[in-house]
Design a protein around this motif. Structure first.
Motif, PDB file in Angstrom:
ATOM      1  N   TRP A  15       0.572  -1.136   0.134  1.00 25.22           N
ATOM      2  CA  TRP A  15      -0.009   0.035   0.137  1.00 25.22           C
ATOM      3  C   TRP A  15       0.880   1.194  -0.093  1.00 25.22           C
ATOM      4  CZ3 TRP A  15      -1.199  -3.713   3.723  1.00 25.22           C
ATOM      5  CH2 TRP A  15      -0.430  -3.913   5.008  1.00 25.22           C
ATOM      6  N   ASN A  16       1.909   1.156  -0.567  1.00 30.23           N
ATOM      7  CA  ASN A  16       2.947   2.381  -0.646  1.00 30.23           C
ATOM      8  C   ASN A  16       2.773   2.757  -2.037  1.00 30.23           C
ATOM      9  OD1 ASN A  16       4.107   0.195  -1.840  1.00 30.23           O
ATOM     10  ND2 ASN A  16       6.062   0.799  -0.797  1.00 30.23           N
ATOM     11  N   ALA A  17       1.810   2.318  -2.769  1.00 23.70           N
ATOM     12  CA  ALA A  17       1.728   2.812  -4.296  1.00 23.70           C
ATOM     13  C   ALA A  17       1.429   4.249  -4.484  1.00 23.70           C
ATOM     14  CB  ALA A  17       0.759   1.832  -4.887  1.00 23.70           C
ATOM     15  N   ALA A  18       0.755   4.534  -3.272  1.00 25.53           N
ATOM     16  CA  ALA A  18       0.577   6.101  -3.197  1.00 25.53           C
ATOM     17  C   ALA A  18       1.631   6.938  -3.215  1.00 25.53           C
ATOM     18  CB  ALA A  18      -0.635   6.255  -2.340  1.00 25.53           C
ATOM     19  N   PRO A  24      -1.940   9.241   4.754  1.00 28.02           N
ATOM     20  CA  PRO A  24      -2.512   8.856   5.865  1.00 28.02           C
ATOM     21  C   PRO A  24      -3.101   7.398   6.037  1.00 28.02           C
ATOM     22  CG  PRO A  24      -3.944  10.306   4.722  1.00 28.02           C
ATOM     23  CD  PRO A  24      -2.763  10.231   4.113  1.00 28.02           C
ATOM     24  N   MET A  25      -3.364   7.092   4.797  1.00 23.71           N
ATOM     25  CA  MET A  25      -3.945   5.757   4.595  1.00 23.71           C
ATOM     26  C   MET A  25      -2.866   4.739   4.982  1.00 23.71           C
ATOM     27  SD  MET A  25      -6.736   4.229   4.274  1.00 23.71           S
ATOM     28  CE  MET A  25      -7.516   2.383   3.914  1.00 23.71           C
ATOM     29  N   ARG A  26      -1.610   4.911   4.442  1.00 24.03           N
ATOM     30  CA  ARG A  26      -0.878   3.972   4.533  1.00 24.03           C
ATOM     31  C   ARG A  26      -0.094   3.870   6.052  1.00 24.03           C
ATOM     32  NH1 ARG A  26       5.526   4.816   2.471  1.00 24.03           N
ATOM     33  NH2 ARG A  26       6.146   2.908   3.885  1.00 24.03           N
ATOM     34  N   ASP A  30      -0.204   0.632   8.286  1.00 19.78           N
ATOM     35  CA  ASP A  30       1.136   0.370   8.847  1.00 19.78           C
ATOM     36  C   ASP A  30       0.834  -0.036  10.372  1.00 19.78           C
ATOM     37  OD1 ASP A  30       3.966   1.871   7.038  1.00 19.78           O
ATOM     38  OD2 ASP A  30       3.079   0.094   6.899  1.00 19.78           O
ATOM     39  N   ARG A  31       0.142   0.628  10.960  1.00 17.72           N
ATOM     40  CA  ARG A  31      -0.027   0.713  12.333  1.00 17.72           C
ATOM     41  C   ARG A  31      -0.729  -0.503  12.654  1.00 17.72           C
ATOM     42  NH1 ARG A  31      -0.765   5.757  14.747  1.00 17.72           N
ATOM     43  NH2 ARG A  31      -2.496   4.662  16.281  1.00 17.72           N
ATOM     44  N   PHE A  32      -1.816  -0.515  11.877  1.00 18.23           N
ATOM     45  CA  PHE A  32      -2.364  -1.905  12.031  1.00 18.23           C
ATOM     46  C   PHE A  32      -1.905  -3.086  11.638  1.00 18.23           C
ATOM     47  CE2 PHE A  32      -6.726  -3.974  11.766  1.00 18.23           C
ATOM     48  CZ  PHE A  32      -6.425  -5.136  10.798  1.00 18.23           C
ATOM     49  N   ASP A  33      -1.042  -3.064  10.647  1.00 22.33           N
ATOM     50  CA  ASP A  33      -0.171  -4.142  10.218  1.00 22.33           C
ATOM     51  C   ASP A  33       0.651  -4.726  11.418  1.00 22.33           C
ATOM     52  OD1 ASP A  33       2.440  -5.481   8.198  1.00 22.33           O
ATOM     53  OD2 ASP A  33       0.469  -6.361   8.092  1.00 22.33           O
TER      54      ASP A  33
END
Lengths: 324, 277
Positions: A15-18, A24-26, A30-33
């Motif tokens: 999800w670092n494509a952006a 912020p989504m990333r 990341d935190r979730f992950d």
């Protein structure tokens, strides 16, 4: 700013494509992950063990205080009877016999399994041609289903045509045929004999590994000091083999005490309960007599015994660790 | 120098003798299935018959549709157990070894203590529970039950395997943008393959060899595995030793083949289980 695009190449599924580290989504993902996902790794296994192992055990305790029958099995309306099941169990001579047999079965199996296993391990610790090929073949016994082993030994121990009787008579140890698994006096001995065979490969493997971890220099130093074979064994081998002996000992006791297949297939606990052990007795109570409450009581006693044994094992392991 | 060589072969001979004595039951089983009935029921026993008789196999065991049904069932159940066990155990063992979670020791204690559960102790409540859920006499029920045998062992076995994989490997994957699960799947799993193989093999052997759950939860002829099938076979013919030995040989063959191919892993697994860290 072009830096960020160059140093973190976008990957399919990531999800670092952006563009931009400030996405912020990333950061949220990341935190979730990092914090929640790890728990998801354990969740399936934990749910399984709690649902299909812990809960049934607790359910067992509950059933032991109820009068569950085939009738109210599905509807769940069994009445509570307090300690009645346990009382019935203690008054039942089959229980005392089975408990006594379990102890004898376990003790005798362990002594011979470890004894023979150790002897074989000492033998295979030597260097000779073909050692490495022949050694793992003992483990064939481990891959064969226990019911198959019990069936074969049933035939080997046959009174009239069995090979064991033939061997014993040829060696002059016995005079006439002994109906090992059908005679009240020898049935328990017969199943112990089969169980010893089953346990030898495991003991051999673990004890041999233990032997191999003892440094050669210790023996060489002892030889220089003039130590003989027995002294070397008693003062070097045995003490250093203690962890391995402990492992096979405790694990063996636990696995032997709960062994069902061997006794069931060889004698079904007979004749007349002469070779009954706690696992086979509880099976009969539950699945042949449908006395769920009483069966649960026996199972709980069995579990308690094993639980205490495991605690002792952990205690000894801990003390061993501390000593190091 | 000659003395060393001579004593070496001396031991080889003893080893061969010991091995023959130990594995004699297997030989006897296969041999009995290849004897004629009078050859079987004779005393003294015949150790090397003049000719082999395949009648029991050709007319007794091989054409029996039940036998093949049982083998098919065992294959399904053992494979299912193997897959389910690895799927559950691998991530859990990895997480306990490397990931930041709380309750690691609880998981290990539960795994270690459930190792000592007798199958019969789980079988009874599971019978009640499965009866209410309609899971008795189903493949799923038996797979779930057999996994209770294999899962704790697999977790205890796999944890040190994963622990020995350097943390830097994981860190590197994470820095590159991999998710936790992605890193696990793409980097850790390939490295941990020997350990996973060992766990898979043990799960397969446990699933194939189980008798208690088969008798308690799956004695219907449609799903009955080969262990319960052999038990039923022995029960229905009192003195058909030739047939029983033939069926036993067949029942033993698949796990034996699996074992011979993957021997290395079984030994590694036994050592890990016996000599815990």
């Amino acid at each position: 700013m072009t830096e960020s695009i160059g140093s973190t190449p976008a990957r399919v599924g990531a999800w670092n494509a952006a563009p931009g580290r400030q996405n912020p989504m990333r950061r949220l993902m990341d935190r979730f992950d990092g914090s929640v996902v790890p728990y998801l790794f354990v969740l399936p296994a934990a749910l399984f063990m709690v649902g299909l192992m812990i809960y049934p055990t607790i359910f067992n305790v509950q059933i032991s205080f109820q009068q569950m029958t085939a009738g109210n099995l599905l509807s769940g309306g069994a009445e509570w009877v307090g300690l009645a099941n346990y009382q019935a169990m203690l008054e039942d001579p089959r229980f005392t016999t089975a408990f006594k047999n379990s102890l004898i079965f376990t003790a005798a199996s362990m002594v011979f399994q470890i004894g023979i296993g150790l002897a074989l391990a000492l033998f295979y610790n030597q260097d000779f041609p073909g050692n490495l090929i022949m050694r793992p073949l003992y483990l064939v016994a481990y891959a064969v289903p226990v019911i198959v082993v019990a069936s074969v030994f049933n035939w080997l121990l046959d009174g009239q045509y069995g090979v064991i009787n033939w061997a014993l008579r040829s060696l002059g140890i016995i005079d006439g045929p002994i109906f090992w698994l059908n005679d009240v006096n020898t049935a328990l001995g017969g199943v112990i004999f089969i169980n010893i065979w089953l346990g030898i490969p495991f003991n051999l493997t673990v004890l041999l590994a233990g032997l191999k971890s003892i440094p050669r220099e210790l023996y060489e130093a002892a030889e220089v000091d003039g130590a003989g074979r027995f002294t070397k064994f008693w003062h070097i081998t045995l003490p250093l083999l203690r962890p391995a002996l402990l492992a096979v000992g405790m694990l063996g006791i636990i696995f032997t005490f709960k062994m069902f297949d061997v006794v069931w297939v060889a004698t079904k606990g007979g004749p007349a309960g002469a070779s009954d052990v706690l696992p086979t007795l509880s099976f009969k109570l539950v699945f042949e007599q449908f006395l769920f409450g009483k069966g649960a009581a026996v199972l709980n006693v069995m579990f308690l015994f094993l639980f205490v044994l495991s605690l002792i094992y952990l205690r000894v392991l801990n003390r061993q660790e501390l000593r190091k | 120098m000659t003395r060393v060589v001579r004593s070496g072969y001396h031991l080889t001979f003893i080893s061969l003798a010991l091995l023959c004595i130990f594995l004699f039951p297997i030989y006897w089983m296969v041999l009995t299935s290849l004897k004629t009935t009078p050859q079987i029921f004779t005393y003294p026993p015949v150790f090397i018959p003049e000719n082999l008789d395949f009648d029991m196999w050709i007319n007794g065991i091989l054409p029996d549709p039940n036998v093949w049904r049982y083998i098919r069932n065992s294959t399904i159940i053992a494979t299912g157990t193997m897959v389910l066990t690895v799927l559950l155990a691998a991530p859990a063992a990895y997480a306990v070894a490397h990931l930041p979670i709380r309750g690691k020791s609880a998981i290990m204690i539960v795994s270690l203590s459930t190792l000592m559960f007798p199958a019969i102790m789980t079988a009874m409540p599971l019978f009640v529970i499965f009866s209410r859920l309609g899971l008795t006499n189903t493949y799923l029920g038996l797979i779930l039950a057999d996994t209770t045998l294999a899962l704790p062992f697999a977790i205890v076995l796999l944890r040190p395997f994963f622990a020995s994989i350097p943390k830097d490997l994981v860190e590197a994957a994470r820095i590159d943008g991999c998710s936790q699960f992605g890193a696990f799947l793409r980097i850790i799993v390939p490295v941990a393959r020997p350990g996973l193989m060992t766990a898979a093999i043990f799960a397969f052997l446990f699933g194939w060899g189980d008798l208690v759950f088969a008798l308690a939860l799956g004695d219907n002829n449609a799903v009955r595995p080969v262990t319960a099938g052999l038990w039923a076979y022995i029960g229905s013919f009192t003195n058909n030793w030739g047939g029983a030995m033939a069926f036993s040989t067949l029942a033993m063959a698949p796990p034996l083949v699996v074992f011979l191919i993957t021997q290395r892993y079984v030994v590694a697994g036994l050592l890990a289980g016996g000599l815990k860290e």
